[in-house]
Structures are given as structure tokens and as C-alpha cells.
Design a protein around this motif. Sequence first.
Motif, PDB file in Angstrom:
ATOM      1  N   UNK A   5     -26.889  -3.221  55.383  1.00 32.37           N
ATOM      2  CA  UNK A   5     -28.160  -3.110  56.634  1.00 32.37           C
ATOM      3  C   UNK A   5     -28.999  -3.022  55.095  1.00 32.37           C
ATOM      4  N   UNK A   6     -29.072  -2.428  54.040  1.00 31.50           N
ATOM      5  CA  UNK A   6     -29.893  -2.952  52.373  1.00 31.50           C
ATOM      6  C   UNK A   6     -30.331  -4.084  52.740  1.00 31.50           C
ATOM      7  N   UNK A   7     -29.312  -5.337  52.986  1.00 31.47           N
ATOM      8  CA  UNK A   7     -29.603  -7.193  52.899  1.00 31.47           C
ATOM      9  C   UNK A   7     -30.238  -7.894  53.853  1.00 31.47           C
ATOM     10  N   UNK A   8     -30.336  -7.316  54.502  1.00 25.97           N
ATOM     11  CA  UNK A   8     -30.769  -7.658  56.367  1.00 25.97           C
ATOM     12  C   UNK A   8     -32.748  -6.726  55.897  1.00 25.97           C
ATOM     13  N   UNK A   9     -32.637  -5.659  55.712  1.00 26.60           N
ATOM     14  CA  UNK A   9     -34.526  -4.922  54.900  1.00 26.60           C
ATOM     15  C   UNK A   9     -34.747  -6.121  54.500  1.00 26.60           C
ATOM     16  N   UNK A  12     -35.636  -9.604  55.688  1.00 26.57           N
ATOM     17  CA  UNK A  12     -36.872  -9.496  57.123  1.00 26.57           C
ATOM     18  C   UNK A  12     -37.838  -9.240  56.495  1.00 26.57           C
ATOM     19  N   UNK A  13     -37.994  -8.350  55.857  1.00 27.89           N
ATOM     20  CA  UNK A  13     -39.124  -7.761  54.412  1.00 27.89           C
ATOM     21  C   UNK A  13     -39.176  -9.522  54.056  1.00 27.89           C
ATOM     22  N   UNK A  41     -48.631  -8.664  55.394  1.00 28.66           N
ATOM     23  CA  UNK A  41     -48.278  -9.484  54.270  1.00 28.66           C
ATOM     24  C   UNK A  41     -48.068  -7.727  53.206  1.00 28.66           C
ATOM     25  N   UNK A  42     -49.031  -7.225  53.617  1.00 28.13           N
ATOM     26  CA  UNK A  42     -48.202  -5.970  52.766  1.00 28.13           C
ATOM     27  C   UNK A  42     -47.858  -4.926  52.791  1.00 28.13           C
ATOM     28  N   UNK A  43     -47.334  -5.247  54.635  1.00 23.76           N
ATOM     29  CA  UNK A  43     -46.269  -4.186  54.760  1.00 23.76           C
ATOM     30  C   UNK A  43     -45.093  -5.604  54.675  1.00 23.76           C
ATOM     31  N   UNK A  44     -44.900  -6.630  54.638  1.00 22.04           N
ATOM     32  CA  UNK A  44     -43.384  -6.685  53.961  1.00 22.04           C
ATOM     33  C   UNK A  44     -43.825  -6.842  52.359  1.00 22.04           C
ATOM     34  N   UNK A  51     -36.779  -1.519  50.318  1.00 21.81           N
ATOM     35  CA  UNK A  51     -35.250  -1.587  50.127  1.00 21.81           C
ATOM     36  C   UNK A  51     -34.813  -3.008  49.480  1.00 21.81           C
ATOM     37  N   UNK A  52     -35.744  -4.003  49.496  1.00 26.98           N
ATOM     38  CA  UNK A  52     -35.439  -4.934  49.170  1.00 26.98           C
ATOM     39  C   UNK A  52     -34.590  -4.384  47.408  1.00 26.98           C
ATOM     40  N   UNK A  53     -35.369  -4.283  46.416  1.00 21.91           N
ATOM     41  CA  UNK A  53     -34.976  -4.369  44.469  1.00 21.91           C
ATOM     42  C   UNK A  53     -34.490  -2.059  44.741  1.00 21.91           C
TER      43      UNK A  53
END
Length: 101
Positions: A5-9, A12-13, A41-44, A51-53
Motif C-alpha cells: 500500500x505504501x508502494x502504491x501511494x 500514485x504520487x 504538482x505541489x500535492x504530488x 508516503x514515498x520516502x
Amino acid sequence: MFVSMELSFGFVSVMLILSAYVGLFLERGHLLMVLLLLEAVMLGLFLFLLFGLGESVSNLYLCLVLISFGACEAAVGLSLLVSLVRTHGNDFVSTLTIYEC
């Protein structure tokens, strides 16, 4: 399951950032749409940092700084949009030229 789930977020970002950049390069109409794409872009970037890092204290501080810059960007963008509409009567990007001072 939590790792996937963390990988999918994170995925998605990244896709949100890339799709907002593609929309930004293709947008030739209204300045308001350009500002909305910059906010996407700022939200991503915020979601990618969150979530990604991974979750560390330095990433949380960096997220706070990023959200602060995003709020300042939105305020400056909206003030420029209001002044543009007052002077030109519309918010079309095509009416903006370098030669008008």
C-alpha cells in the motif's frame, strides 16, 4: 500488505506529478488552469515525500516546508490572476506578452 500500500501511494504520487506536468505543458488557455496544475504538482510532491520516502522526522519537517511554500505560491498566483483580470479583462495566457510593461 502495508508495504504494497505504501508502494502504491508512492506510485500514485509520481503519476500525479507527471500527469500535472504533461497538463502544464499542454495548457495554452487560462492562467487559472495553469495555477491549478501547479497546485497538483505541489500535492504530488507532498504525497511523495509523505508516503514515498518513508516516515522520518526530517521528511516531516520537509513536508511542512513544502506545504508552506505551496500556500505562498497559491497566494501569489491568485493575486497575479486578480491583477491580470483587472488590467486585461480576462485570464488568457495568450494575451500575455513580454513587450507589455
